[in-house]
Design an enzyme around this catalytic site. Structure first.
Site, PDB file in Angstrom:
ATOM      1  N   GLU A 168       3.012 -33.581 -57.741  1.00 28.21           N
ATOM      2  CA  GLU A 168       2.521 -32.586 -56.791  1.00 28.21           C
ATOM      3  C   GLU A 168       3.608 -32.273 -55.758  1.00 28.21           C
ATOM      4  OE1 GLU A 168      -1.099 -33.981 -54.993  1.00 28.21           O
ATOM      5  OE2 GLU A 168      -1.436 -32.096 -53.924  1.00 28.21           O
ATOM      6  N   ASN A 209      -8.762 -27.714 -58.529  1.00 27.33           N
ATOM      7  CA  ASN A 209      -8.595 -29.164 -58.428  1.00 27.33           C
ATOM      8  C   ASN A 209      -9.558 -29.695 -57.374  1.00 27.33           C
ATOM      9  OD1 ASN A 209      -6.969 -31.845 -58.426  1.00 27.33           O
ATOM     10  ND2 ASN A 209      -6.916 -31.210 -56.274  1.00 27.33           N
ATOM     11  N   GLU A 210     -10.254 -30.757 -57.710  1.00 29.76           N
ATOM     12  CA  GLU A 210     -11.188 -31.383 -56.766  1.00 29.76           C
ATOM     13  C   GLU A 210     -11.963 -30.309 -55.999  1.00 29.76           C
ATOM     14  OE1 GLU A 210      -9.430 -34.669 -54.558  1.00 29.76           O
ATOM     15  OE2 GLU A 210      -9.081 -35.752 -56.424  1.00 29.76           O
ATOM     16  N   TYR A 242      -9.324 -43.334 -58.351  1.00 25.82           N
ATOM     17  CA  TYR A 242      -8.209 -44.157 -57.872  1.00 25.82           C
ATOM     18  C   TYR A 242      -8.687 -45.582 -57.628  1.00 25.82           C
ATOM     19  CZ  TYR A 242      -5.279 -40.048 -57.163  1.00 25.82           C
ATOM     20  OH  TYR A 242      -4.506 -38.925 -57.363  1.00 25.82           O
ATOM     21  N   GLU A 264      -6.199 -37.571 -62.717  1.00 22.34           N
ATOM     22  CA  GLU A 264      -5.620 -38.336 -61.593  1.00 22.34           C
ATOM     23  C   GLU A 264      -6.160 -39.744 -61.675  1.00 22.34           C
ATOM     24  OE1 GLU A 264      -5.600 -36.655 -57.614  1.00 22.34           O
ATOM     25  OE2 GLU A 264      -5.292 -34.636 -58.437  1.00 22.34           O
ATOM     26  N   GLN A 296       1.365 -40.727 -59.039  1.00 27.68           N
ATOM     27  CA  GLN A 296       2.121 -39.577 -59.459  1.00 27.68           C
ATOM     28  C   GLN A 296       3.515 -40.038 -59.869  1.00 27.68           C
ATOM     29  OE1 GLN A 296       2.119 -36.350 -56.629  1.00 27.68           O
ATOM     30  NE2 GLN A 296      -0.065 -36.451 -56.283  1.00 27.68           N
TER      31      GLN A 296
HETATM   32  O1  AHR Z   1      -2.816 -37.570 -55.702  1.00 26.90           O
HETATM   33  C1  AHR Z   1      -3.031 -37.343 -54.346  1.00 26.90           C
HETATM   34  C2  AHR Z   1      -4.266 -36.500 -54.072  1.00 26.90           C
HETATM   35  O2  AHR Z   1      -5.405 -37.186 -54.488  1.00 26.90           O
HETATM   36  C3  AHR Z   1      -4.366 -35.184 -54.822  1.00 26.90           C
HETATM   37  O3  AHR Z   1      -3.681 -34.169 -54.184  1.00 26.90           O
HETATM   38  C4  AHR Z   1      -5.831 -34.914 -54.816  1.00 26.90           C
HETATM   39  O4  AHR Z   1      -6.249 -34.153 -55.925  1.00 26.90           O
HETATM   40  C5  AHR Z   1      -6.454 -36.302 -54.779  1.00 26.90           C
HETATM   41  O5  AHR Z   1      -7.426 -36.408 -53.827  1.00 26.90           O
END
Ligand code: AHR
Length: 514
Positions: free
Chosen positions: A46, A193-194, A260, A317, A366
């Site tokens: 990103e 995205n999101e 995550y 992600e 990332q």
């Molecule tokens: O990867 C960091 C951030 O995490 C991304 O920009 C977003 O899509 C997510 O919340």
């Protein structure tokens, strides 16, 4: 005296043998029917912190070896592990990105503020053509994430036309003017995205309708059919998946999921990337294993609407998210990468592979200098992280056929809490070679795994391992080779069984040949 010594040695050895932890696995060669998509090994970069700028992209006139400002040491490292795709430009950034600001003469490109990540100036010097050049150098497929939050249907439609149309049109003319006569034919397109959060704070009902508008005008040009990926659930928001499947169904190629691993489980104080104790190591791995439940439950919902499994679950992600390194910009999400990260990578990739019938794409967040990276840089120095080495070991599974595996594993126990110590996945490649990936999460115990291989012919076994004495060991710029793959000699054929002694904190990939 001598007797006493021998006796105590025997006693010690028998206690050791008695306490030896064991696991049993069965690999089923008969039910091999699902291909493990190589896109499970996808990446995400990103416009965030030092991922693109001061990561892949160096300043004009930089002494760091580069080709057209793209850093060649990073490219070479990533080519070695065959990354299959790269998602860009975000993340949250994608829903504020206007692609036309990033094409044409660089001196004419407007600057903007990156409101999501540190409020820094984005000079738009790295734009669409630069991204496609990068993907060309990496020999990977581009995955473009389009702006739904603050962009228009027309903007996305024109972006697709710019990249994918070979005939005569205003956008293809513009592309030619910018030096690229042939269409790039990008197939992976993210539609927002999101969208439940930074991508517009939408409800799923509203988003599903928006998706249909954006997806309709993002055209399939000749020779360039799109794989449209809808913005999906945050973690365990099962209602999002339910409604998206009901309203969009097979009008999408894939539906995304973001999850995550936060070491403490607390977003306010996530925990350090390298300075943590066994308790936090344990909670991290427990949180990482939650991916199994997420993938299972989201897949079950998708099965209700799409029994033929046409729509992919795209975990675009994933990774561990810790506190930033002390002294670094909190908006840049720069974190070190330890042996714990290697175990997270091995475990998560095993989960994705075992669900390869539904999970057809995933993107580590990332690739460079942000969150769970493959590569870290400091000026002209570059470090390959333990995560990189796991991706290296596991690349043998890309596009191979999944061999279902079942495991009875001892538990890794801490303070009365339990998680399975061993996880695994297996595949057979196109030349008949079988690979089995084992992860031992136990912090102190080695575990012997006996594997029965049904309908698998094999004679020899070789292996590679990534391990380190401490879960928080890491590769620094001063000691970049502390954790790296080595030859694993702890596996052998015993009768018809495969027996492997897995050291604590290890990721092992075995190669079985006829
Ligand atoms: O990867 C960091 C951030 O995490 C991304 O920009 C977003 O899509 C997510 O919340």
């Amino acid at each position: 005296m001598k007797h006493l010594f021998v006796l105590s040695l025997l006693f010690f050895l028998s206690v050791e043998a008695f306490c030896q932890q064991t696991a049993q696995a069965t690999v089923n060669g008969k039910d091999a029917k699902t291909q493990i998509s190589r896109h499970i090994y996808g990446q995400f970069s990103e416009h965030l912190g030092r991922s693109i700028y001061d990561g892949f992209w160096v300043p004009e006139g930089s002494n760091i070896p580069n080709k057209g400002r793209i850093r060649t040491d990073i490219v070479e490292a990533l080519k070695k592990i065959h990354i299959p795709n790269l998602r860009w430009p975000g993340g949250c950034f994608a829903d504020e990105y206007h692609w036309r600001d990033g094409i044409g003469l660089r001196t004419n490109r407007p600057k903007m503020v990156n409101t999501n990540w540190g409020g820094v100036v984005e000079d738009n010097s790295f734009g669409t053509n630069e991204f496609l050049d990068l993907c060309g150098m990496l020999n990977c497929e581009p995955y473009v994430s389009a702006n739904v939050g603050s962009g228009t249907v027309e903007e996305m439609a024109k972006w697709v036309e710019y990249l994918n149309f070979d005939g005569e049109s205003p956008m293809s003319a513009l592309r030619k003017q910018n030096g690229h006569s042939k269409a790039y034919k990008v197939s992976f397109w993210g539609v927002g995205n999101e969208s439940w959060g930074c991508g517009g704070n939408m409800t799923v009902d509203f988003y599903a309708d928006q998706y249909k508008r954006y997806a309709t005008y993002a055209r399939d040009y000749p020779g360039a059919p799109l794989k449209r990926i809808a913005s999906g659930a945050n973690s365990d928001d099962y209602n999002w998946t339910e409604v998206a499947m009901k309203k969009i169904g097979t009008r999408m190629w894939g539906l995304s999921l973001h999850y995550y691993t936060v070491p403490t489980g607390n977003w306010g104080k996530k925990g350090s990337a390298t300075n943590f104790d066994e308790k936090q190591y344990f909670s991290t791995m427990k949180n990482c294993l939650h991916m199994e439940e997420l993938v299972t439950k989201h897949s079950a919902i998708m099965d209700k609407y799409d029994a033929a499994k046409k729509v992919a679950l795209v975990v675009d992600e994933w990774g561990v998210w810790t506190d930033v390194e002390p002294g670094t910009n909190p908006g840049f999400l720069y974190q070190q990468n330890s042996m714990r990260d290697a175990l997270i990578a091995g475990t998560t990739l095993n989960i994705f592979q075992n669900h390869a019938d539904r999970v057809k794409m995933a993107n580590l967040a990332q690739t460079v200098n942000v969150l769970q990276s493959l590569v870290l840089t400091q000026k002209d120095k570059m470090v390959l992280t333990p995560t990189y080495h796991v991706f290296d070991l596991y690349q043998v599974h890309q596009d191979a056929t999944l061999l279902p595996i079942t495991i009875q594993s001892p538990d890794f126990i801490l303070d009365g809490e339990h998680i399975p110590a061993i996880n695994a996945s297996a595949s057979r490649d196109s030349s008949g070679v079988v690979h089995i990936s084992f992860v031992n999460l136990d912090a102190t115990k080695k575990i012997a795994v006996s594997t029965v291989l049904q309908d698998v012919t094999w004679k020899t076994v070789q292996g590679r391992i990534v391990t380190s004495p401490k879960f928080n060991d890491y590769n620094s710029f001063e000691q970049s080779g502390k954790i790296k793959p080595t030859v694993f000699t702890g596996a052998k054929k015993q009768g018809e069984q495969l027996v492997a002694e897995l050291p604590p904190l290890s990721v092992v990939v075995l190669t079985l040949k006829k």
